[in-house]
Design a protein around this motif. Structure first.
Motif, PDB file in Angstrom:
ATOM      1  N   VAL A 163       0.896  -1.070   0.059  1.00  0.00           N
ATOM      2  CA  VAL A 163       0.016  -0.037  -0.051  1.00  0.00           C
ATOM      3  C   VAL A 163       0.939   1.171  -0.134  1.00  0.00           C
ATOM      4  N   VAL A 164       0.454   2.349  -0.519  1.00  0.00           N
ATOM      5  CA  VAL A 164       1.115   3.696  -0.500  1.00  0.00           C
ATOM      6  C   VAL A 164       0.047   4.534   0.304  1.00  0.00           C
ATOM      7  N   ILE A 165       0.505   5.023   1.333  1.00  0.00           N
ATOM      8  CA  ILE A 165      -0.419   5.874   2.134  1.00  0.00           C
ATOM      9  C   ILE A 165       0.222   7.552   1.953  1.00  0.00           C
ATOM     10  N   ASP A 166      -0.592   8.185   1.388  1.00  0.00           N
ATOM     11  CA  ASP A 166      -0.271   9.774   1.425  1.00  0.00           C
ATOM     12  C   ASP A 166      -1.123  10.298   2.777  1.00  0.00           C
ATOM     13  N   GLU A 167      -0.354  10.735   3.447  1.00  0.00           N
ATOM     14  CA  GLU A 167      -0.841  11.380   4.696  1.00  0.00           C
ATOM     15  C   GLU A 167      -1.409  12.676   4.617  1.00  0.00           C
ATOM     16  N   ALA A 168      -0.687  13.386   3.516  1.00  0.00           N
ATOM     17  CA  ALA A 168      -1.501  14.856   3.236  1.00  0.00           C
ATOM     18  C   ALA A 168      -2.830  14.739   2.934  1.00  0.00           C
TER      19      ALA A 168
ATOM     20  N   MET B 165     -10.536  -5.935   4.503  1.00  0.00           N
ATOM     21  CA  MET B 165     -11.355  -5.325   5.693  1.00  0.00           C
ATOM     22  C   MET B 165     -10.214  -5.119   6.754  1.00  0.00           C
ATOM     23  N   ALA B 166      -9.373  -5.771   6.993  1.00  0.00           N
ATOM     24  CA  ALA B 166      -8.225  -5.356   7.994  1.00  0.00           C
ATOM     25  C   ALA B 166      -7.561  -4.185   7.502  1.00  0.00           C
ATOM     26  N   ILE B 167      -7.059  -4.292   6.304  1.00  0.00           N
ATOM     27  CA  ILE B 167      -6.483  -3.010   5.624  1.00  0.00           C
ATOM     28  C   ILE B 167      -7.312  -1.744   5.933  1.00  0.00           C
ATOM     29  N   GLU B 168      -8.389  -1.820   5.696  1.00  0.00           N
ATOM     30  CA  GLU B 168      -9.291  -0.623   5.995  1.00  0.00           C
ATOM     31  C   GLU B 168      -9.387  -0.359   7.202  1.00  0.00           C
ATOM     32  N   ARG B 169      -9.264  -1.071   8.100  1.00  0.00           N
ATOM     33  CA  ARG B 169      -9.497  -0.978   9.604  1.00  0.00           C
ATOM     34  C   ARG B 169      -8.062  -0.406  10.052  1.00  0.00           C
TER      35      ARG B 169
ATOM     36  N   LYS C 175      -8.141   6.714   8.322  1.00  0.00           N
ATOM     37  CA  LYS C 175      -8.355   8.093   7.827  1.00  0.00           C
ATOM     38  C   LYS C 175      -8.439   8.204   6.269  1.00  0.00           C
ATOM     39  N   THR C 176      -8.155   7.080   5.529  1.00  0.00           N
ATOM     40  CA  THR C 176      -8.217   6.832   4.061  1.00  0.00           C
ATOM     41  C   THR C 176      -9.735   7.817   3.725  1.00  0.00           C
ATOM     42  N   ARG C 177      -9.413   8.576   2.645  1.00  0.00           N
ATOM     43  CA  ARG C 177     -10.511   9.222   2.082  1.00  0.00           C
ATOM     44  C   ARG C 177     -11.126   8.433   0.670  1.00  0.00           C
ATOM     45  N   VAL C 178     -10.034   7.983   0.138  1.00  0.00           N
ATOM     46  CA  VAL C 178     -10.325   7.393  -1.144  1.00  0.00           C
ATOM     47  C   VAL C 178      -9.172   6.302  -1.329  1.00  0.00           C
ATOM     48  N   TRP C 179      -9.695   5.052  -1.585  1.00  0.00           N
ATOM     49  CA  TRP C 179      -8.703   3.969  -1.981  1.00  0.00           C
ATOM     50  C   TRP C 179      -8.607   3.759  -3.502  1.00  0.00           C
ATOM     51  N   GLN C 180      -7.265   3.453  -4.162  1.00  0.00           N
ATOM     52  CA  GLN C 180      -7.457   3.254  -5.703  1.00  0.00           C
ATOM     53  C   GLN C 180      -6.614   2.033  -5.800  1.00  0.00           C
ATOM     54  N   THR C 181      -6.896   1.152  -6.975  1.00  0.00           N
ATOM     55  CA  THR C 181      -6.337   0.026  -7.265  1.00  0.00           C
ATOM     56  C   THR C 181      -6.153  -0.072  -8.616  1.00  0.00           C
TER      57      THR C 181
ATOM     58  N   GLU D 297      -4.089  -3.859 -21.138  1.00  0.00           N
ATOM     59  CA  GLU D 297      -5.031  -3.057 -20.646  1.00  0.00           C
ATOM     60  C   GLU D 297      -5.526  -3.283 -19.285  1.00  0.00           C
ATOM     61  N   MET D 298      -5.674  -2.297 -18.606  1.00  0.00           N
ATOM     62  CA  MET D 298      -5.840  -2.349 -17.185  1.00  0.00           C
ATOM     63  C   MET D 298      -7.128  -1.411 -16.605  1.00  0.00           C
ATOM     64  N   PHE D 299      -7.743  -1.836 -15.654  1.00  0.00           N
ATOM     65  CA  PHE D 299      -8.908  -1.127 -15.283  1.00  0.00           C
ATOM     66  C   PHE D 299      -8.370  -0.339 -13.764  1.00  0.00           C
ATOM     67  N   ARG D 300      -8.791   0.788 -13.659  1.00  0.00           N
ATOM     68  CA  ARG D 300      -8.424   1.535 -12.409  1.00  0.00           C
ATOM     69  C   ARG D 300      -9.765   1.740 -11.587  1.00  0.00           C
ATOM     70  N   PHE D 301      -9.657   1.374 -10.313  1.00  0.00           N
ATOM     71  CA  PHE D 301     -10.644   1.572  -9.389  1.00  0.00           C
ATOM     72  C   PHE D 301     -10.562   2.309  -8.313  1.00  0.00           C
ATOM     73  N   GLU D 302     -11.649   2.723  -7.902  1.00  0.00           N
ATOM     74  CA  GLU D 302     -11.455   3.747  -6.733  1.00  0.00           C
ATOM     75  C   GLU D 302     -12.735   3.336  -5.712  1.00  0.00           C
ATOM     76  N   LYS D 303     -12.383   3.576  -4.425  1.00  0.00           N
ATOM     77  CA  LYS D 303     -13.326   3.398  -3.321  1.00  0.00           C
ATOM     78  C   LYS D 303     -13.475   4.636  -2.306  1.00  0.00           C
ATOM     79  N   VAL D 304     -14.499   5.328  -2.467  1.00  0.00           N
ATOM     80  CA  VAL D 304     -14.847   6.348  -1.618  1.00  0.00           C
ATOM     81  C   VAL D 304     -14.932   5.888  -0.122  1.00  0.00           C
ATOM     82  N   MET D 305     -14.333   6.267   0.731  1.00  0.00           N
ATOM     83  CA  MET D 305     -15.034   5.818   2.063  1.00  0.00           C
ATOM     84  C   MET D 305     -15.931   6.820   2.843  1.00  0.00           C
TER      85      MET D 305
END
Length: 177
Positions: free
Chosen positions: A79-84, A110-114, A118-124, A169-177
């Motif tokens: 994971v890459v966490i952007d504190e800002a 679920m463990a990663i989310e916990r 403070k995550t606002r948006v996850w991307q993968t 070819e790739m998909f980019r996903f986002e999850k807004v928390m």
């Protein structure tokens, strides 16, 4: 009480430098399964390699995590966490092929989310051919597909050929928390 195949406590642990060779080996074996299922064989550069992991580890905010089930290593995540901004990225996520189909991926997510509340948006990202991943991220974890990268719309962060089968070819996903 009898444990079923779905049972098992899932936890995360930081990867120590001495664990990297085994971490990389499980990652490569895990990603090879999907490529072999879809294309019949693994060719050089068709899956993320240990050198890809080495490159991703140098990004600011990168954390390498073991996925543990009942205390045993069964996979990992980068994971890459952007504190800002708290727009965080799941760069790599994998389970040992022997652990597929046990529900551990969802528990690990679920463990990663916990772990990062403070995550606002996850991307993968995931390759277009990886239907199992697309199902997992969209239907199980609540991500949305927000972009499709191809030769007509290349990923600005990874220009050029990726080496992945199917033209990269790739998909980019986002999850807004």
């Amino acid at each position: 009480m009898t444990r079923t195949k779905q049972d098992g406590e899932v936890a995360l642990a930081t990867v120590d430098p001495g664990d990297l060779p085994a971490f990389k080996a499980v990652m490569e074996a895990s990603f090879a399964v999907a490529v072999i299922e879809e294309f019949g064989s693994v060719e050089e550069g068709s899956i993320p390699s240990g050198s890809d992991l080495d490159e991703s580890m140098t990004a600011p905010g990168t954390e390498l995590l073991h996925i543990l089930c009942d205390g045993q290593r069964v996979g990992g995540a980068v994971v890459v966490i952007d504190e800002a901004t708290q727009r965080n990225s799941l760069d790599l996520f994998f389970l040992s092929p022997a652990q597929h189909g046990r529900g551990l991926g969802f528990k690990a997510w679920m463990a990663i989310e916990r772990r990062y509340p403070k995550t606002r948006v996850w991307q993968t990202h995931t390759p277009y051919f990886e239907k199992r991943n697309i199902h997992f991220y969209v239907n199980k974890c609540g991500f949305r597909i927000v972009e499709f990268f191809s030769d007509r719309h290349p990923d600005p962060h990874h220009p050029g050929p990726s080496g992945l089968p199917g033209g990269g070819e790739m998909f980019r996903f986002e999850k807004v928390m």
